[in-house]
Design a protein around this motif. Structure first.
Motif, PDB file in Angstrom:
ATOM      1  N   MET A 118       0.819  -1.212   0.000  1.00 58.76           N
ATOM      2  CA  MET A 118       0.000   0.000   0.000  1.00 58.76           C
ATOM      3  C   MET A 118       0.857   1.268   0.000  1.00 58.76           C
ATOM      4  N   LEU A 119       1.935   1.261   0.791  1.00 52.09           N
ATOM      5  CA  LEU A 119       2.774   2.460   0.905  1.00 52.09           C
ATOM      6  C   LEU A 119       3.535   2.757  -0.380  1.00 52.09           C
ATOM      7  N   LEU A 120       3.727   1.754  -1.222  1.00 42.96           N
ATOM      8  CA  LEU A 120       4.423   1.990  -2.484  1.00 42.96           C
ATOM      9  C   LEU A 120       3.456   2.118  -3.659  1.00 42.96           C
ATOM     10  N   ALA A 121       2.506   1.207  -3.755  1.00 40.82           N
ATOM     11  CA  ALA A 121       1.630   1.184  -4.928  1.00 40.82           C
ATOM     12  C   ALA A 121       0.717   2.401  -4.992  1.00 40.82           C
ATOM     13  N   VAL A 122       0.175   2.828  -3.848  1.00 39.52           N
ATOM     14  CA  VAL A 122      -0.801   3.930  -3.874  1.00 39.52           C
ATOM     15  C   VAL A 122      -0.160   5.275  -4.239  1.00 39.52           C
ATOM     16  N   PRO A 123       0.924   5.706  -3.573  1.00 40.09           N
ATOM     17  CA  PRO A 123       1.520   6.995  -3.978  1.00 40.09           C
ATOM     18  C   PRO A 123       2.031   7.000  -5.420  1.00 40.09           C
ATOM     19  N   ILE A 124       2.679   5.898  -5.835  1.00 34.94           N
ATOM     20  CA  ILE A 124       3.161   5.832  -7.212  1.00 34.94           C
ATOM     21  C   ILE A 124       1.994   5.901  -8.187  1.00 34.94           C
ATOM     22  N   GLY A 125       0.912   5.208  -7.862  1.00 36.08           N
ATOM     23  CA  GLY A 125      -0.264   5.238  -8.725  1.00 36.08           C
ATOM     24  C   GLY A 125      -0.889   6.616  -8.812  1.00 36.08           C
ATOM     25  N   VAL A 127       0.651   9.516  -8.545  1.00 41.08           N
ATOM     26  CA  VAL A 127       1.515  10.377  -9.362  1.00 41.08           C
ATOM     27  C   VAL A 127       1.390  10.018 -10.840  1.00 41.08           C
ATOM     28  N   ILE A 128       1.431   8.723 -11.156  1.00 42.78           N
ATOM     29  CA  ILE A 128       1.332   8.306 -12.559  1.00 42.78           C
ATOM     30  C   ILE A 128      -0.020   8.704 -13.144  1.00 42.78           C
ATOM     31  N   ALA A 129      -1.086   8.501 -12.379  1.00 42.34           N
ATOM     32  CA  ALA A 129      -2.415   8.870 -12.872  1.00 42.34           C
ATOM     33  C   ALA A 129      -2.526  10.375 -13.108  1.00 42.34           C
ATOM     34  N   LEU A 130      -1.924  11.158 -12.235  1.00 44.05           N
ATOM     35  CA  LEU A 130      -1.956  12.615 -12.413  1.00 44.05           C
ATOM     36  C   LEU A 130      -1.189  13.027 -13.663  1.00 44.05           C
ATOM     37  N   LEU A 131      -0.036  12.419 -13.889  1.00 41.86           N
ATOM     38  CA  LEU A 131       0.730  12.736 -15.096  1.00 41.86           C
ATOM     39  C   LEU A 131      -0.036  12.334 -16.357  1.00 41.86           C
ATOM     40  N   LEU A 132      -0.688  11.182 -16.307  1.00 45.07           N
ATOM     41  CA  LEU A 132      -1.501  10.757 -17.453  1.00 45.07           C
ATOM     42  C   LEU A 132      -2.658  11.726 -17.699  1.00 45.07           C
ATOM     43  N   ALA A 205       0.311  -3.052 -10.832  1.00 47.46           N
ATOM     44  CA  ALA A 205      -0.832  -2.257 -10.378  1.00 47.46           C
ATOM     45  C   ALA A 205      -0.909  -0.914 -11.088  1.00 47.46           C
ATOM     46  N   GLN A 206       0.228  -0.416 -11.590  1.00 49.78           N
ATOM     47  CA  GLN A 206       0.224   0.902 -12.230  1.00 49.78           C
ATOM     48  C   GLN A 206      -0.437   0.869 -13.606  1.00 49.78           C
ATOM     49  N   LEU A 207      -0.656  -0.316 -14.172  1.00 53.45           N
ATOM     50  CA  LEU A 207      -1.355  -0.398 -15.452  1.00 53.45           C
ATOM     51  C   LEU A 207      -2.828  -0.036 -15.307  1.00 53.45           C
ATOM     52  N   GLY A 208      -3.322  -0.018 -14.079  1.00 53.92           N
ATOM     53  CA  GLY A 208      -4.703   0.402 -13.852  1.00 53.92           C
ATOM     54  C   GLY A 208      -4.837   1.865 -13.532  1.00 53.92           C
ATOM     55  N   ALA A 213      -6.804   8.282 -13.720  1.00 56.35           N
ATOM     56  CA  ALA A 213      -6.461   9.407 -14.589  1.00 56.35           C
ATOM     57  C   ALA A 213      -7.707  10.075 -15.163  1.00 56.35           C
ATOM     58  N   LEU A 214      -8.720   9.282 -15.485  1.00 57.84           N
ATOM     59  CA  LEU A 214      -9.970   9.873 -15.987  1.00 57.84           C
ATOM     60  C   LEU A 214     -10.656  10.724 -14.915  1.00 57.84           C
TER      61      LEU A 214
END
Length: 337
Positions: A118-125, A127-132, A205-208, A213-214
């Motif tokens: 959770m501590l890694l997947a959620v923050p990374i997700g 940030v990636i979603a915001l960039l997308l 998990a980042q592929l989701g 992003a939407l």
């Protein structure tokens, strides 16, 4: 007419008793109403009819919540107080399942793996979603195609994505090892190494991120363009516009994606069940996987229900903590940007 008589005629007379005074309310007054409060209006026939229609329209939701949320919660808590395998009648044992859960080292391992994920997947997700979302918000001709391509991976079911990643990280012919070989790295069984197995699932998990992003994109579209125009007139750079306008006004959306991301990370199960079944060396034994094992492999439904209740309580506590902390950074005032 004297001046004294004129003043007396202008001042309304006050009754010392009877209806409408301190000794008795007037017909329009309501007992217990605070001074200055508007009188409570009785529901008319039309209001009652609208209420019945409203309850009728939302009755599917009410029934769904009662049947699929409230009843399972109550039943799970009741079962958690028993020793029950699903084959015989439950035997009441009090809070022994909860005591056993806190003392079980496998529960500690599962909680540690889940928190790590959770501590890694959620923050990374996030940030990636915001960039997308920022990329999808660009005003270019092919933006519709880009949005579709970026969102498509999130439509793939997790069980299918798990099998795809098993092929990707295969130590003999997987594309990941072939790519790492370009940099001189030896072939590695990523799912067979405890230090790499969770990392693979975090990357998967980042592929989701397209779904979040939407949601970010909808938040970006709600930001008034006049704020950016005023910032450009003042000479603000793009980075300054992003930090002073975009991020503050996206904090409600960030909060929503954070809550949903944490909730999803706490219930991670499918990828661990299919790809590693909790291995190697219990490095991917997540909480939900251990709960599943106790319920359907070990036949300890009472203990599994206790784990489910603890997960529910921890989730509610964590959500409350996030909402409490959100008062420090969430901005709902558009003019504040």
């Amino acid at each position: 007419m004297s001046t004294r008589d004129a003043i007396a005629a202008d001042v309304p007379r006050t009754r010392t008793s009877g209806p409408g005074t301190a000794d008795g309310p007037t017909p329009g007054d309501h007992a217990g109403a605070s001074p200055g409060a508007p009188p409570r209006r009785k529901m008319s026939g039309r209001d009652k009819r609208n209420l019945r229609l409203g309850l009728l329209f939302i009755s599917p939701w009410i029934i769904g919540v009662a049947v699929f949320v409230i009843y399972p919660l109550i039943y799970s808590f009741a079962i958690s107080l028993t020793q029950y395998s699903g084959m015989q009648s439950p035997t009441f044992i009090g809070f022994k399942n909860y005591i056993a859960a806190f003392a079980d080292p496998m529960v500690h391992t599962a909680v540690g793996n889940t928190v790590y994920y959770m501590l890694l997947a959620v923050p990374i997700g996030l940030v990636i979603a915001l960039l997308l979302a920022v990329a999808m918000n660009r005003n270019v001709r092919e933006v519709a195609i880009y949005r579709t391509l970026l969102y498509l991976p999130s439509l793939i079911p997790m069980f299918a994505m798990s099998f795809i990643f098993i092929v990707f990280v295969n130590p003999q012919y997987g594309i990941v090892n072939q790519f790492l070989g370009l940099f001189g790295m030896p072939d590695t069984n990523l799912l067979g190494e405890p230090r790499y197995a969770k990392i693979v699932m975090i990357v998967m998990a980042q592929l989701g991120a397209g779904n979040a992003a939407l949601i970010y994109l909808a938040g970006l579209r709600n930001i008034p363009s006049t704020l950016y125009e005023a910032a450009r007139i003042d000479g603000a750079s793009r980075f300054r516009q992003f930090t002073a306008i975009t991020l503050p006004l996206l904090t409600p959306t960030i909060l929503f994606n954070l809550i949903t991301g944490v909730s999803g990370a706490m219930m991670v199960f499918t990828e661990a069940f299919i790809m590693t079944n909790g291995g190697p060396d219990n490095s991917t034994l997540f909480y939900m996987l251990y709960l599943y094992r106790n319920a359907f492999s070990y036949g300890q439904l009472g203990f599994a229900s206790a784990l489910a209740v603890l997960l529910f309580l921890f989730g509610m506590l964590l959500a409350g903590l996030i909402y409490w902390l959100s008062r420090r950074f969430v901005n709902y005032d558009v003019s504040a940007g």
